[in-house]
Design an enzyme around this catalytic site. Structure first.
Site, PDB file in Angstrom:
ATOM      1  CB  CYS A  87      -1.095   0.032   0.990  1.00 54.28           C
ATOM      2  SG  CYS A  87      -1.739   1.437   1.418  1.00 54.28           S
TER       3      CYS A  87
ATOM      4  CB  CYS B 120      -3.374   2.386  -1.742  1.00 53.06           C
ATOM      5  SG  CYS B 120      -3.553   0.636  -1.349  1.00 53.06           S
TER       6      CYS B 120
ATOM      7  CE1 TYR C  62     -10.759  -1.995  -6.457  1.00 53.73           C
ATOM      8  CE2 TYR C  62     -10.918  -4.129  -7.342  1.00 53.73           C
ATOM      9  CZ  TYR C  62     -11.312  -3.140  -6.457  1.00 53.73           C
ATOM     10  OH  TYR C  62     -12.443  -3.427  -5.775  1.00 53.73           O
TER      11      TYR C  62
ATOM     12  CD  GLU D 234     -28.133  18.859  -4.565  1.00 51.90           C
ATOM     13  OE1 GLU D 234     -29.124  19.376  -3.980  1.00 51.90           O
ATOM     14  OE2 GLU D 234     -27.505  19.721  -5.340  1.00 51.90           O
TER      15      GLU D 234
ATOM     16  CE  LYS E 163      -4.585   4.167  -6.584  1.00 51.30           C
ATOM     17  NZ  LYS E 163      -5.124   2.634  -6.375  1.00 51.30           N
TER      18      LYS E 163
ATOM     19  CG  HIS F 117     -28.467  23.052  -4.310  1.00 48.98           C
ATOM     20  ND1 HIS F 117     -28.789  22.171  -5.295  1.00 48.98           N
ATOM     21  CD2 HIS F 117     -28.752  24.209  -4.745  1.00 48.98           C
ATOM     22  CE1 HIS F 117     -28.705  22.844  -6.321  1.00 48.98           C
ATOM     23  NE2 HIS F 117     -28.551  24.005  -6.226  1.00 48.98           N
TER      24      HIS F 117
ATOM     25  CD  GLU G 131      -6.760   2.251  -8.986  1.00 44.44           C
ATOM     26  OE1 GLU G 131      -5.667   1.721  -8.686  1.00 44.44           O
ATOM     27  OE2 GLU G 131      -7.837   2.099  -8.105  1.00 44.44           O
TER      28      GLU G 131
HETATM   29  P1  NDP Z   1      -7.793  -7.466 -10.626  1.00 46.80           P
HETATM   30  O1  NDP Z   1      -8.227  -9.018 -10.333  1.00 46.80           O
HETATM   31  O2  NDP Z   1      -8.543  -6.679 -10.247  1.00 46.80           O
HETATM   32  O3  NDP Z   1      -7.806  -7.668 -12.248  1.00 46.80           O
HETATM   33  C1  NDP Z   1      -6.838  -8.685 -13.119  1.00 46.80           C
HETATM   34  C2  NDP Z   1      -7.352  -8.549 -14.372  1.00 46.80           C
HETATM   35  O4  NDP Z   1      -6.333  -9.280 -15.237  1.00 46.80           O
HETATM   36  C3  NDP Z   1      -8.849  -9.110 -14.568  1.00 46.80           C
HETATM   37  O5  NDP Z   1      -9.421  -8.073 -15.625  1.00 46.80           O
HETATM   38  C4  NDP Z   1      -8.315 -10.317 -15.288  1.00 46.80           C
HETATM   39  O6  NDP Z   1      -9.586 -10.804 -16.133  1.00 46.80           O
HETATM   40  C5  NDP Z   1      -7.085 -10.246 -15.890  1.00 46.80           C
HETATM   41  N1  NDP Z   1      -6.354 -11.337 -16.067  1.00 46.80           N
HETATM   42  C6  NDP Z   1      -6.141 -12.235 -14.927  1.00 46.80           C
HETATM   43  N2  NDP Z   1      -5.191 -13.226 -15.535  1.00 46.80           N
HETATM   44  C7  NDP Z   1      -5.019 -13.096 -16.859  1.00 46.80           C
HETATM   45  C8  NDP Z   1      -4.491 -13.717 -17.887  1.00 46.80           C
HETATM   46  N3  NDP Z   1      -4.054 -15.073 -17.608  1.00 46.80           N
HETATM   47  N4  NDP Z   1      -4.808 -13.254 -19.273  1.00 46.80           N
HETATM   48  C9  NDP Z   1      -5.384 -12.113 -19.295  1.00 46.80           C
HETATM   49  N5  NDP Z   1      -5.934 -11.494 -18.728  1.00 46.80           N
HETATM   50  C10 NDP Z   1      -5.691 -11.812 -17.093  1.00 46.80           C
HETATM   51  O7  NDP Z   1      -6.288  -7.439 -10.314  1.00 46.80           O
HETATM   52  P2  NDP Z   1      -5.406  -6.308 -10.212  1.00 46.80           P
HETATM   53  O8  NDP Z   1      -3.993  -6.817 -10.690  1.00 46.80           O
HETATM   54  O9  NDP Z   1      -6.121  -5.298 -11.111  1.00 46.80           O
HETATM   55  O10 NDP Z   1      -5.265  -5.839  -8.931  1.00 46.80           O
HETATM   56  C11 NDP Z   1      -5.246  -6.661  -7.765  1.00 46.80           C
HETATM   57  C12 NDP Z   1      -6.085  -6.473  -6.781  1.00 46.80           C
HETATM   58  O11 NDP Z   1      -5.199  -5.521  -5.924  1.00 46.80           O
HETATM   59  C13 NDP Z   1      -7.441  -6.162  -6.797  1.00 46.80           C
HETATM   60  O12 NDP Z   1      -8.311  -7.385  -6.714  1.00 46.80           O
HETATM   61  C14 NDP Z   1      -7.609  -5.137  -5.725  1.00 46.80           C
HETATM   62  O13 NDP Z   1      -8.229  -6.546  -4.690  1.00 46.80           O
HETATM   63  C15 NDP Z   1      -6.499  -4.822  -5.344  1.00 46.80           C
HETATM   64  N6  NDP Z   1      -6.514  -3.481  -5.667  1.00 46.80           N
HETATM   65  C16 NDP Z   1      -7.283  -2.499  -5.120  1.00 46.80           C
HETATM   66  C17 NDP Z   1      -6.953  -1.211  -5.359  1.00 46.80           C
HETATM   67  C18 NDP Z   1      -8.169  -0.171  -4.982  1.00 46.80           C
HETATM   68  O14 NDP Z   1      -8.911  -0.391  -4.077  1.00 46.80           O
HETATM   69  N7  NDP Z   1      -8.397   1.099  -5.495  1.00 46.80           N
HETATM   70  C19 NDP Z   1      -6.105  -0.667  -6.635  1.00 46.80           C
HETATM   71  C20 NDP Z   1      -5.430  -1.912  -6.940  1.00 46.80           C
HETATM   72  C21 NDP Z   1      -5.595  -2.996  -6.635  1.00 46.80           C
HETATM   73  P3  NDP Z   1     -10.710 -11.566 -15.705  1.00 46.80           P
HETATM   74  O15 NDP Z   1     -11.633 -10.611 -15.272  1.00 46.80           O
HETATM   75  O16 NDP Z   1     -11.288 -12.334 -16.868  1.00 46.80           O
HETATM   76  O17 NDP Z   1     -10.556 -12.467 -14.608  1.00 46.80           O
END
Ligand code: NDP
Length: 452
Positions: A48, A53, A180, A446, A56, A441, A184
């Site tokens: 984080c 977090c 995510y 709101e 970022k 407002h 982002e």
């Molecule tokens: P996510 O799980 O959110 O997203 C991973 C993405 O990668 C999905 O779209 C997934 O597709 C795709 N994917 C996974 N495996 C493959 C593959 N082999 N080939 C192609 N595409 C693939 O993970 P992130 O890495 O974005 O973030 C990790 C975690 O970190 C999040 O789940 C969250 O918990 C946390 N996080 C939170 C944030 C916040 O609170 N603002 C910010 C950043 C991270 P599919 O949907 O098909 O599985």
């Protein structure tokens, strides 16, 4: 190696991993009077603070100025020229990470901090830097790391750790993933002027989110000139004289300065010695724990992303607090995982809490069903700012008791708004409670108390 254990090497608690969850658990346990050691192989602060977090969000803030400057014209400003110094932003961001690292070190002043890689030896023993330490309890809080699928040329690609420290700003970038991190970073790079392409394997990005959010954020991304490919995969990446060449599953080629994989994160469990001690793990290496954060091996506990429950900083912190309150404070707390709000810092941002429409439909199918209240409008700022963007809010109400069971929104202030909606939902607020509340407002929030 001398494996003899002196009293100096015995602790009430050894925490492995000094991220948000581990630091909280160590600090609270030490405050209760426990003798605590915390072992960290990189730097105190964890994902984080150092690689997630916080840095970022600083880049998100930094990138917002570009649109602010553009939109200011409608408010009478004349900004003749401006340019951005990427390296200065990265340096300042790193200084802030160092400052936070020092704060975390201070928080741990009652503990013994050990820099090294920990390996479990038994249910009471940990080896670090060639020395064996013993403990009545061991807490694993090592978090996760970026996962990259095994495609040809993956060594040429970056992950989110690298993206936060790029020496040179990429004028073009391909980002694989639709979660995510992918979205982002797409927003950050696009706002700074990069030509961004998102490649997502599924039909709708942000799988698991309410379908309206997924659809509308895709429109917003496309409005902001981000190319979004869905139902598409990257088959290979290679180096050419023009930059990196990404081949897509439809045969198309994209040339860019960088290719980033944001394809999820996996628990940081390899090399920890879990098999040696017999700790059960799941399909992606996550440590399996019970409701008390205890593994199948007595005295060994785990919290945070390494358990792959809800991988969010505040959840890891809550788990660390509950762990130490129970283990060393004699309390009997349980972590409440209901209605955990979350935000995606896209541009515009997303905030969500509670059930999606689909989840609510299923849950209340035999209990009177649900009502949906939605609104979509142009932000007041954009009447003069001129940007073609919308604020969207959706509220889901269970018909039988009028309770609000989900709120989902897109808009610049949505993470701030949804945090407070989460309090209302957890308190059991009904649609009438929202309706009986006077609005402020003019605000976007709101709209939540005037939804018809
Ligand atoms: P996510 O799980 O959110 O997203 C991973 C993405 O990668 C999905 O779209 C997934 O597709 C795709 N994917 C996974 N495996 C493959 C593959 N082999 N080939 C192609 N595409 C693939 O993970 P992130 O890495 O974005 O973030 C990790 C975690 O970190 C999040 O789940 C969250 O918990 C946390 N996080 C939170 C944030 C916040 O609170 N603002 C910010 C950043 C991270 P599919 O949907 O098909 O599985």
């Amino acid at each position: 190696m001398n494996n003899k254990v002196s009293n100096d090497n015995h602790f009430d608690l050894i925490v492995v991993g000094a991220g948000s969850g581990g630091v909280r658990a160590a600090r609270i346990a030490a405050n209760y009077g426990a003798k605590v050691a915390i072992i960290e192989s990189v730097k105190v602060g964890g994902t984080c603070v150092l690689r997630g977090c916080v840095p970022k969000k600083l880049l998100v803030y930094g990138s917002h100025f570009a649109s602010e400057i553009e939109d200011s014209e409608g408010f009478g400003w004349q900004v003749d020229s401006y340019k951005h110094d990427w390296q200065k932003l990265i340096d300042n961001k790193n200084n802030e990470s160092d400052r936070l690292n020092k704060i975390y070190l201070n928080l741990l002043s009652k503990t013994t901090i050990i820099n090294g890689f920990a390996k479990l030896i038994s249910q009471n023993e940990v080896e670090v830097n060639g020395k064996v330490l013993t403990a009545s309890s061991i807490l694993i809080a090592v978090g996760g790391k970026a996962y990259m699928p095994d495609i040809q040329g993956k060594e040429l690609c970056i992950n989110s750790d690298d993206a936060l420290d790029l020496k040179k700003f990429p004028n073009s970038i391909v980002i694989n993933g639709g979660g995510y991190i992918a979205l982002e970073f797409a927003g950050i790079f696009a706002s700074f002027g990069s030509n961004v392409t998102i490649v997502y394997r599924g039909a709708n990005i942000l799988r698991g989110f309410d379908s309206d959010i997924s659809k509308l954020i895709t429109e917003e991304l496309r409005n902001s000139k981000i190319n979004v490919y869905t139902e598409m995969e990257i088959t290979s990446v290679s180096k050419t004289s023009d930059g990196l060449s990404t081949l897509l599953s439809n045969g198309e080629e994209i040339i860019s300065d960088e290719v980033m994989f944001a394809t999820g994160r996996v628990p940081n469990t390899p090399e920890l010695g879990l098999e040696k001690v017999g700790i059960k793990t799941g399909s992606i290496g996550e440590i399996i724990v019970d409701g008390n954060n205890e593994t199948n091996v007595k005295n060994i506990y785990a919290i945070g992303d390494v358990t792959n429950r809800i991988n969010l900083t505040p959840v890891a912190i809550a788990e660390g607090q509950v762990f130490s309150d129970n283990r060393f404070g004699g309390l009997n707390k349980v972590c409440d995982y209901s209605n955990v709000a979350s935000a995606v810092f896209t541009q515009p941002a997303i905030g969500v809490v509670g059930l999606t429409e689909r989840q609510a439909e299923e849950l209340f199918a035999n209990k009177g069903g649900i009502s949906i209240f939605k609104t979509s409008f142009k932000p007041m700022k954009q009447t003069l700012g001129g940007r073609n963007t919308k604020i969207y809010i959706k509220m889901i109400v269970s018909k039988h008791d009028n309770k609000v069971v989900g709120i989902h929104g897109i808009g610049d202030d949505m993470p701030e708004i949804i945090q407070i909606c989460a309090v209302a939902i957890k308190a059991g607020a009904t649609k009438d409670d929202f309706d009986n509340t006077m609005g402020i407002h003019p605000t976007a929030a709101e709209e939540l108390v005037t939804l018809k």
